[in-house]
Structure formats: structure tokens, C-alpha cells
Design a protein around this motif. Structure first.
Motif, mmCIF file in Angstrom:
data_model
loop_
_atom_site.group_PDB
_atom_site.id
_atom_site.type_symbol
_atom_site.label_atom_id
_atom_site.label_comp_id
_atom_site.label_asym_id
_atom_site.label_seq_id
_atom_site.Cartn_x
_atom_site.Cartn_y
_atom_site.Cartn_z
ATOM 1 N N SER A 124 0.894 -1.279 0.084
ATOM 2 C CA SER A 124 -0.139 -0.186 -0.090
ATOM 3 C C SER A 124 0.741 1.152 -0.246
ATOM 4 C CB SER A 124 -0.888 0.154 1.224
ATOM 5 O OG SER A 124 -1.847 -0.918 1.218
ATOM 6 N N THR A 125 0.329 2.527 -0.413
ATOM 7 C CA THR A 125 1.164 3.730 -0.044
ATOM 8 C C THR A 125 1.226 3.939 1.512
ATOM 9 O OG1 THR A 125 -1.038 4.921 -0.372
ATOM 10 C CG2 THR A 125 0.058 4.584 -2.384
ATOM 11 N N GLU A 126 1.971 4.871 1.743
ATOM 12 C CA GLU A 126 2.214 5.385 3.027
ATOM 13 C C GLU A 126 0.900 5.928 3.471
ATOM 14 O OE1 GLU A 126 5.223 7.671 5.965
ATOM 15 O OE2 GLU A 126 5.842 7.396 3.856
ATOM 16 N N GLU A 127 0.224 6.845 2.682
ATOM 17 C CA GLU A 127 -0.925 7.529 3.029
ATOM 18 C C GLU A 127 -2.278 6.524 3.492
ATOM 19 O OE1 GLU A 127 -4.272 10.605 1.455
ATOM 20 O OE2 GLU A 127 -3.000 9.890 0.127
ATOM 21 N N MET A 128 -2.193 5.486 2.619
ATOM 22 C CA MET A 128 -3.209 4.268 2.792
ATOM 23 C C MET A 128 -2.608 3.599 3.967
ATOM 24 S SD MET A 128 -4.381 1.492 0.152
ATOM 25 C CE MET A 128 -4.927 2.810 -1.218
ATOM 26 N N ALA A 129 -1.422 3.138 4.140
ATOM 27 C CA ALA A 129 -1.086 2.318 5.142
ATOM 28 C C ALA A 129 -1.558 3.139 6.808
ATOM 29 C CB ALA A 129 0.334 2.091 5.218
ATOM 30 N N ARG A 130 -1.141 4.296 6.774
ATOM 31 C CA ARG A 130 -1.215 5.213 7.887
ATOM 32 C C ARG A 130 -2.709 5.255 8.246
ATOM 33 N NH1 ARG A 130 2.724 7.741 10.409
ATOM 34 N NH2 ARG A 130 4.827 7.900 9.096
ATOM 35 N N PHE A 131 -3.439 5.379 7.236
ATOM 36 C CA PHE A 131 -5.011 5.512 7.609
ATOM 37 C C PHE A 131 -5.435 4.347 7.909
ATOM 38 C CE2 PHE A 131 -9.309 4.545 5.801
ATOM 39 C CZ PHE A 131 -10.042 5.588 6.352
ATOM 40 N N ARG A 132 -5.155 3.008 7.604
ATOM 41 C CA ARG A 132 -5.822 1.889 7.943
ATOM 42 C C ARG A 132 -5.203 1.480 9.294
ATOM 43 N NH1 ARG A 132 -5.498 -1.512 2.069
ATOM 44 N NH2 ARG A 132 -7.006 -0.174 1.294
ATOM 45 N N LEU A 133 -3.877 1.993 9.374
ATOM 46 C CA LEU A 133 -3.165 1.533 10.971
ATOM 47 C C LEU A 133 -3.810 2.324 11.967
ATOM 48 C CD1 LEU A 133 0.482 0.848 9.708
ATOM 49 C CD2 LEU A 133 -1.097 -0.893 10.519
ATOM 50 N N GLN A 134 -4.052 3.729 11.588
ATOM 51 C CA GLN A 134 -4.772 4.568 12.717
ATOM 52 C C GLN A 134 -6.069 4.025 12.813
ATOM 53 O OE1 GLN A 134 -3.183 7.347 13.782
ATOM 54 N NE2 GLN A 134 -4.667 7.127 15.499
ATOM 55 N N LYS A 135 -6.885 3.665 12.206
ATOM 56 C CA LYS A 135 -8.139 3.119 12.204
ATOM 57 C C LYS A 135 -8.220 1.985 13.022
ATOM 58 C CE LYS A 135 -11.405 6.062 10.298
ATOM 59 N NZ LYS A 135 -12.589 6.386 11.260
ATOM 60 N N ALA A 136 -7.242 1.524 12.748
ATOM 61 C CA ALA A 136 -7.108 -0.201 13.566
ATOM 62 C C ALA A 136 -6.532 -0.020 14.828
ATOM 63 C CB ALA A 136 -6.415 -1.082 12.882
ATOM 64 N N GLY A 137 -6.017 1.276 15.243
ATOM 65 C CA GLY A 137 -5.506 1.395 16.508
ATOM 66 C C GLY A 137 -4.264 0.809 16.638
ATOM 67 N N LEU A 138 -3.325 0.526 15.431
ATOM 68 C CA LEU A 138 -1.913 -0.182 15.582
ATOM 69 C C LEU A 138 -0.850 0.935 15.234
ATOM 70 C CD1 LEU A 138 -2.953 -3.200 13.691
ATOM 71 C CD2 LEU A 138 -2.662 -2.990 16.047
ATOM 72 N N LEU A 139 -1.134 2.121 14.526
ATOM 73 C CA LEU A 139 -0.081 2.790 14.314
ATOM 74 C C LEU A 139 1.119 3.207 15.397
ATOM 75 C CD1 LEU A 139 1.047 4.558 11.608
ATOM 76 C CD2 LEU A 139 -0.400 6.484 12.740
ATOM 77 N N GLU A 140 0.396 3.308 16.365
ATOM 78 C CA GLU A 140 1.686 3.655 17.528
ATOM 79 C C GLU A 140 2.535 2.600 17.885
ATOM 80 O OE1 GLU A 140 -1.062 2.551 21.279
ATOM 81 O OE2 GLU A 140 -0.917 4.503 20.855
#
Length: 234
Positions: free
Chosen positions: A114-130
Motif C-alpha cells: 500500500s501507499t504510505e498514506e493508505m497504510a497510515r489511514f488503515r493502521l490509525q483506524k485499527a489502533g495499530l499505528l503507534e
């Protein structure tokens, strides 16, 4: 001599977040808007590869009937709406695995098609980005999976050697990419059944992320001395 595990490199879609089923639903919906019934077999060819490679595949297969830009826009709108309304579902065991790695002092990074923008969106929504310190995405490299570029970028960012890291993947193209980068790969299959040929590229084919966690715990066990063999390849 076996080195200490210092970094774990994670694929995203289908491994950490249960997005491949949502993507399949989105692609099927999008193609239907243009009078095309996308089969499951055709969708499986999209797994693990970059948007650019999906574009080339769709153009070759359906170019006379639909433009990639048009069907992709419908697919994006459909899946984005799903995630906004329902969140991004987690794969069982991912939080437990990330928590264990953090407590063990193991770096955690992402290597995704995925693109970084898409990855950050999905990980943030999933609560995993941090949980992650770096995202090696398809828009950072020239070649997508199964080329090793996203994994080589992740290894380089960590400042480590490949044998100090482990990769976790759900797709065959991802397993091939990680293996080509010189990494040990734990394969946690999602939608596609692993091919007999590719199974040999993984150090372990896990039933789920809990199984992957057990393998990593065994590999890192302090009772296992440097120089002993790794956990049994399966």
C-alpha cells in the motif's frame, strides 16, 4: 551463528488487519458498476502487489472494457466508506504479538504494498499505528513485491542485517519478496492457499498470529544457546 532478533517487519493487509475481504468486496462492487463480474480467482491475483502492478494487470485483462482509474476510484470510495463506518478489523493475535515484541525490545516496522498514506489511514483506524516506528511503503520504492525493495528499505532503515530480523507475511508474493531480501519469513496465510513450491521459502507456516507468536517466543527463548538450531521449520 544465530543472531539476536532485533526487528520484526510486518506486512499489513491480510496479516495485521483483516482488509483483504473488504478489498475483495470493494473490487467486486466496483467492477459490477461497469458490467464485469470479477471472479475470486481474478481477485486473488491482486493480493500482495502494488497499486501500479494491479493497474497493469487490470489494463491487460480488462483494458477494452474499463479504465483502471475509473474502477479504482469506485473501489476506493466503497472501501473507504466501509472503514469510516465500521473501522478496520484486526486479525486475531496481532495485539498480543506486538505487545510481546515491544516488551522484548524488538523494533517493529511495516513493509507494505500500500501507499504510505493508505497504510497510515488503515493502521490509525485499527489502533495499530503507534506500535510501529517506520513504514516502508510502495511509494518509497521503484519495484513492488515480489521484488524485495520494500523489505530492503525496511532493513536499511533499521540499520540491521537481514539475519537480525524476521518478516511476517500473508501472501505468496510477499513471502517471495521477504525471502529475496534475505529474511526469515513466517507465513500466516489469509485468503490464498500456499503453493507447495513457495512453502519452502518460509521458516514457518503459521495457523494464525498466535501460532506465529509461539514460534518467535521459541526462537528467542533464553534457554536456546547461540549456535543451536532455530525452531523446527514447518
Amino acid at each position: 551463528m544465530r543472531k539476536q532478533l532485533r526487528a520484526a517487519i510486518f506486512d499489513m493487509d491480510g496479516l495485521m488487519v483483516d482488509t483483504e475481504r473488504v478489498a475483495r468486496m470493494g473490487w467486486k462492487h466496483a467492477f459490477r458498476q461497469f458490467g464485469i463480474d470479477l471472479t475470486d480467482e481474478e481477485y486473488l491475483q491482486f493480493l500482495g502487489i502494488s497499486t501500479a502492478d494491479v493497474s497493469a494487470m487490470i489494463t491487460e485483462r480488462f483494458g477494452g472494457r474499463v479504465r483502471f482509474e475509473d474502477v479504482y476510484a469506485v473501489r476506493q470510495q466503497h472501501t473507504h466508506q466501509f472503514y469510516e463506518e465500521n473501522g478496520v478489523p484486526l486479525k486475531p493475535g496481532i495485539v498480543e504479538l506486538l505487545s510481546f515484541l515491544e516488551s522484548a525490545g524488538v523494533e517493529r516496522v511495516v513493509a507494505t504494498s500500500s501507499t504510505e498514506e493508505m497504510a497510515r489511514f488503515r493502521l490509525q483506524k485499527a489502533g495499530l499505528l503507534e506500535w510501529f516506528s517506520f513504514i516502508s511503503s510502495s511509494d518509497r520504492v521503484l519495484r513492488g513485491k515480489p521484488a524485495p525493495d520494500v523489505y530492503l528499505t525496511a532493513i536499511d532503515w533499521c540499520g540491521l542485517q537481514a539475519d537480525e530480523c524476521v518478516a511476517l507475511e500473508d501472501s505468496e508474493v510477499g513471502v517471495r519478496a521477504a525471502h529475496a531480501a534475505g529474511l526469515r519469513v513466517i507465513w500466516v496465510p489469509d485468503l490464498a492457499v500456499p503453493s507447495e513450491e513457495a512453502v519452502g521459502l518460509a521458516v514457518h507456516v503459521a495457523a494464525d498470529l498466535f501460532d506465529a507468536l509461539q514460534w518467535i517466543e521459541s526462537w528467542m527463548a533464553p534457554t536456546q544457546q547461540i549456535g543451536q538450531t532455530d525452531p523446527q521449520v514447518s
